[in-house]
Structure formats: structure tokens, C-alpha cells
Design an enzyme around this catalytic site. Structure first.
Site, PDB file in Angstrom:
ATOM      1  N   THR A  21      13.462  17.581 105.240  1.00 25.97           N
ATOM      2  CA  THR A  21      14.155  17.867 106.499  1.00 25.97           C
ATOM      3  C   THR A  21      14.388  19.355 106.730  1.00 25.97           C
ATOM      4  O   THR A  21      14.295  19.837 107.857  1.00 25.97           O
ATOM      5  CB  THR A  21      15.521  17.138 106.477  1.00 25.97           C
ATOM      6  N   ASP A  65       7.388  14.144 102.938  1.00 22.96           N
ATOM      7  CA  ASP A  65       8.726  13.581 102.814  1.00 22.96           C
ATOM      8  C   ASP A  65       8.893  13.346 101.311  1.00 22.96           C
ATOM      9  O   ASP A  65       7.965  12.860 100.649  1.00 22.96           O
ATOM     10  CB  ASP A  65       8.788  12.247 103.566  1.00 22.96           C
ATOM     11  N   SER A  66      10.046  13.677 100.764  1.00 25.05           N
ATOM     12  CA  SER A  66      10.145  13.617  99.307  1.00 25.05           C
ATOM     13  C   SER A  66      10.100  12.197  98.762  1.00 25.05           C
ATOM     14  O   SER A  66       9.986  11.992  97.550  1.00 25.05           O
ATOM     15  CB  SER A  66      11.370  14.368  98.799  1.00 25.05           C
ATOM     16  N   SER A  67      10.134  11.188  99.625  1.00 20.09           N
ATOM     17  CA  SER A  67       9.930   9.814  99.134  1.00 20.09           C
ATOM     18  C   SER A  67       8.509   9.657  98.590  1.00 20.09           C
ATOM     19  O   SER A  67       8.232   8.703  97.856  1.00 20.09           O
ATOM     20  CB  SER A  67      10.122   8.788 100.255  1.00 20.09           C
ATOM     21  N   ASP A  98      15.849  13.264  99.203  1.00 21.37           N
ATOM     22  CA  ASP A  98      15.809  11.905  98.632  1.00 21.37           C
ATOM     23  C   ASP A  98      15.453  11.879  97.144  1.00 21.37           C
ATOM     24  O   ASP A  98      16.029  11.102  96.382  1.00 21.37           O
ATOM     25  CB  ASP A  98      14.818  11.027  99.426  1.00 21.37           C
ATOM     26  N   THR A 286      24.357   4.393  81.628  1.00 27.17           N
ATOM     27  CA  THR A 286      25.352   3.589  82.332  1.00 27.17           C
ATOM     28  C   THR A 286      25.101   3.542  83.845  1.00 27.17           C
ATOM     29  O   THR A 286      24.600   4.501  84.424  1.00 27.17           O
ATOM     30  CB  THR A 286      26.785   4.096  82.062  1.00 27.17           C
ATOM     31  N   GLN A 287      25.479   2.417  84.461  1.00 28.36           N
ATOM     32  CA  GLN A 287      25.425   2.297  85.918  1.00 28.36           C
ATOM     33  C   GLN A 287      26.533   3.095  86.582  1.00 28.36           C
ATOM     34  O   GLN A 287      26.494   3.342  87.787  1.00 28.36           O
ATOM     35  CB  GLN A 287      25.606   0.830  86.334  1.00 28.36           C
ATOM     36  N   CYS A 288      27.581   3.443  85.818  1.00 23.06           N
ATOM     37  CA  CYS A 288      28.709   4.179  86.406  1.00 23.06           C
ATOM     38  C   CYS A 288      28.240   5.564  86.826  1.00 23.06           C
ATOM     39  O   CYS A 288      27.373   6.149  86.177  1.00 23.06           O
ATOM     40  CB  CYS A 288      29.827   4.343  85.383  1.00 23.06           C
TER      41      CYS A 288
HETATM   42  N1  ASP Z   1      13.474  11.806 103.680  1.00 28.81           N
HETATM   43  C1  ASP Z   1      13.738  13.212 103.571  1.00 28.81           C
HETATM   44  C2  ASP Z   1      13.116  13.698 102.272  1.00 28.81           C
HETATM   45  O1  ASP Z   1      13.663  13.457 101.232  1.00 28.81           O
HETATM   46  C3  ASP Z   1      15.204  13.476 103.597  1.00 28.81           C
HETATM   47  C4  ASP Z   1      15.574  14.925 103.432  1.00 28.81           C
HETATM   48  O2  ASP Z   1      14.786  15.818 103.404  1.00 28.81           O
HETATM   49  O3  ASP Z   1      16.769  15.181 103.312  1.00 28.81           O
HETATM   50  O4  ASP Z   1      12.095  14.322 102.306  1.00 28.81           O
END
Ligand code: ASP
Length: 351
Positions: A21, A65-67, A98, A286-288
Site C-alpha cells: 500500500t 501485494d505482500s500476500s 500483511d 504459544t497461541q497467546c
Molecule cells: N495487502 C497489502 C500488502 O500487504 C496491505 C498493505 O500493504 O498494507 O501488500
């Protein structure tokens, strides 16, 4: 990939844009967010000209996009930093939020003996929008990456995430909010610096290299045959077996309850035992969101330890995954992998 020279003066930084972003602005014709040309960064962030430093920029192609981040991007980043290491005093990486905690964790393990800052940042709102957090994040990151002590050494020779006025060790950080400016937290380690009227550094927490003059070791071997099992009430034997005993899997991170507890049912423990006996590494985190695994407190934790499970202490899941990729990439022997997991390599765990 393109490289652009933006400002020429005293110290020097390389600004690396991978996507996300922060580098977007509204295209009036397309009426959509599109990545902006980093050669024009001074137009977008004129405040950068006030720093006494040269900022060059490097843009990845394609921007993602970092996904969509994969270990290949981490290897490219490490190769780029290795190639440019002697030319710059620090590196600022613009990255989507992300998966930023995964990437920062990965680079912290892949670069050993770092003597210069590698600061990840991004934003929740694009840099071209009026209320953007991107400018603050970028300006603070640049100031921190350029900061030196009286001997000319970097103040923060670590891989960090700088976000919403906090500088956090990258391998201690998790994304915890998808729509608030305070998107990241480092629950088990206080921030390394806080930006207020001035930037206050927490110098006793910042890791210093053993030898400032030694060149870091840049590791690019990663073994990604790791899976993650989140324990939950109602989990079935089939699901646990599928994840723990997969033929291709070398290691499994189990996200357990509280201080490292999991069901004590015989079917569960026997699958854990079977996986461990077949040579798989099982790491307990841990999940915490805060606190540590301690498999000596409760009987349930002791059962896991007895089955051959290794403690992840107070590691984040992101850091545990990156550490395993790195250690498995360089070690064939299960005992050696376990010993390294128990070792604090880059400030990622407190024991
Ligand atoms: N989906 C975007 C990413 O991780 C969100 C961001 O940049 O904040 O690339």
C-alpha cells in the site's frame, strides 16, 4: 528492477520498494490505486530532502501485494543487500504490511553479523492520500537507518520494523490490526526505539555485532518443508496426522495453548511420538500474543516434552517459521536443528 538516484549528500541509504500500500497513489485517469514512480519520491515526500543523506531507490519488478511474498523475494532482497552492502550506510525496505513480519524475520536469520540497519516499513493508507501514515513511517525509518553513534557506527544494526512511531526487532513483531495505524506489536520485547519529539533509542536492547569490521554472512539456503498446526478443541486425529506425518514435511510448528499445553489424549500423543521418532522436528510456540512456552509447568507440557517436542520459548510464529526455513536449509541433522532452535541466534527468543 530499476534504480534511481534521488538525493546526494553525506550518509547514504538504499530505499528498496517491493510493493504494498505505501507506494500507491490514486491515478486520476484510472481512478484506482497504482504504484508511483520512486524516482519522484521527493515530490511525494519533500521532507526527505531535509536529511543530510543521499537516498537512492531500487524498485522491484513486478511490485507485489505482500500476500504474494515467497522465499524467492527474501533471497532477492538478501542478494541485493549483499551486492550493495559496501555502498550504503543502511537499507529501508518498503513492503506490504500483511507479511512484513515474516519477511523481516526471514532477513534477520538470513543475514548474520549485520553491521548496518535494515528497516522494513509500509503503511495502512497509500502515501498519496491526505491522512496517510506512510510519510511518517518512511521519514522515521530513514532517520533511524541513517543514525550513527559518535564512533560512526550504526545506532541500530538490526533487521527491524518501523511502524506508527515504534521501532521493533523484526523477528519479535506480528501484525495485529488490519485497519488501525498501530498495525504491529512486539509483545515479548519492548521497542528498540520510539519516535516522539525526538527519537529515543533503547540502547541496552539493541544488538551490536561482535566485530564491526567483519562483513556479514548472507545465507540464501532455505528449506520450506515446514507446516503449522494450530491446536483447537475438537481437532481430529486425521487432521493432526495429515499435518504431522506428511512425507514431505521436515518440521511442524504446533501452536499450543497458554504456556505450551496441548491435549493429553493418547491418540494425540502417539501421533506426536510417531512424527518425532520418524525424525521430524516439532516446535512448540504459544497461541497467546505474549508470554512464553514452558513445558515444565503443567503435566500436559511435560507430556509433549517427553514425546520429543522442542520449545519455541517466546517466539512468534512468524519468527519460528523463518528460523526453521533457515536452519533446515543449512542442516541435515535433526539433533543439530533442535540444538539451534534452542539457541538465541538473532535476539528472537528470551530464555
Ligand atoms: N495487502 C497489502 C500488502 O500487504 C496491505 C498493505 O500493504 O498494507 O501488500
Amino acid at each position: 528492477m530499476t534504480q534511481t538516484n534521488v538525493i546526494k549528500e553525506k550518509s547514504s541509504l538504499l530505499l528498496i520498494y517491493t510493493g504494498g500500500t505505501i507506494g500507491m497513489k490514486e491515478d486520476p485517469v484510472l481512478q484506482a490505486l497504482t504504484p508511483f514512480d520512486f524516482s519522484q519520491i521527493l515530490e511525494e515526500v519533500p521532507e526527505l530532502a531535509k536529511f543530510a543523506c543521499r537516498i537512492d531507490s531500487y524498485t522491484f519488478d513486478p511490485l507485489i501485494d505482500s500476500s504474494d511474498v515467497e522465499p524467492t523475494l527474501w533471497k532477492s532482497l538478501v542478494s541485493l543487500i549483499e551486492e550493495k552492502y559496501d555502498d550504503y550506510d543502511g537499507f529501508v525496505i518498503l513492503h506490504g504490511t500483511d507479511t512484513m513480519a515474516y519477511s523481516a524475520s526471514a532477513l534477520s536469520f538470513m543475514i548474520e553479523g549485520l553491521t548496518k540497519p535494515v528497516i522494513f516499513t509500509g503503511s495502512q493508507l497509500p502515501i498519496g492520500t491526505p491522512r496517510t501514515d506512510g510519510k511518517e513511517n518512511l521519514i522515521s525509518s530513514v532517520e533511524i537507518a541513517a543514525a550513527k553513534d559518535a564512533d560512526g557506527h550504526a545506532l541500530v544494526p538490526e533487521v527491524c520494523i518501523c511502524f506508527d512511531n515504534l521501532l521493533m526487532r523484526g523477528n519479535r513483531t506480528s501484525k495485529i490490526n488490519s485497519d488501525n495505524f498501530r498495525a504491529f506489536r512486539s509483545e515479548n520485547l519492548p521497542p528498540l526505539a520510539e519516535a516522539g519529539i525526538s527519537i529515543r533509542y533503547n540502547r541496552q536492547l539493541i544488538r551490536i555485532p561482535a566485530d564491526w569490521s567483519a562483513r556479514p554472512v548472507f545465507h540464501k539456503e532455505l528449506d520450506t518443508r515446514v507446516s503449522i498446526l494450530k491446536i483447537h478443541p475438537g481437532i481430529t486425529p486425521q487432521v493432526v496426522r495429515d499435518i504431522l506425518c506428511g512425507k514431505e514435511t521436515r518440521a511442524v510448528i504446533i501452536e499450543t495453548y497458554g504456556a505450551g499445553n496441548a491435549p493429553t489424549k493418547e491418540w494425540f500423543l502417539s501421533i506426536i511420538r510417531e512424527a518425532a521418532e520418524s525424525g521430524k522436528v516439532i516446535l512448540n510456540v504459544t497461541q497467546c500474543i505474549a508470554g512464553s512456552v514452558n513445558m515444565d509447568i503443567y503435566a500436559t507440557g511435560k507430556c509433549l516434552k517427553g514425546c520429543g517436542v522442542t520449545s519455541g520459548y517466546d517466539s512468534t510464529t512468524e519468527s519460528a517459521l523463518a528460523k526453521l526455513f533457515h536452519i533446515l536449509g543449512t542442516n541435515e541433522d535433526t539433533a543439530a536443528v533442535k540444538a539451534l532452535l534452542e539457541t538465541d541466534l538473532r535476539g528472537e527468543i528470551s530464555k
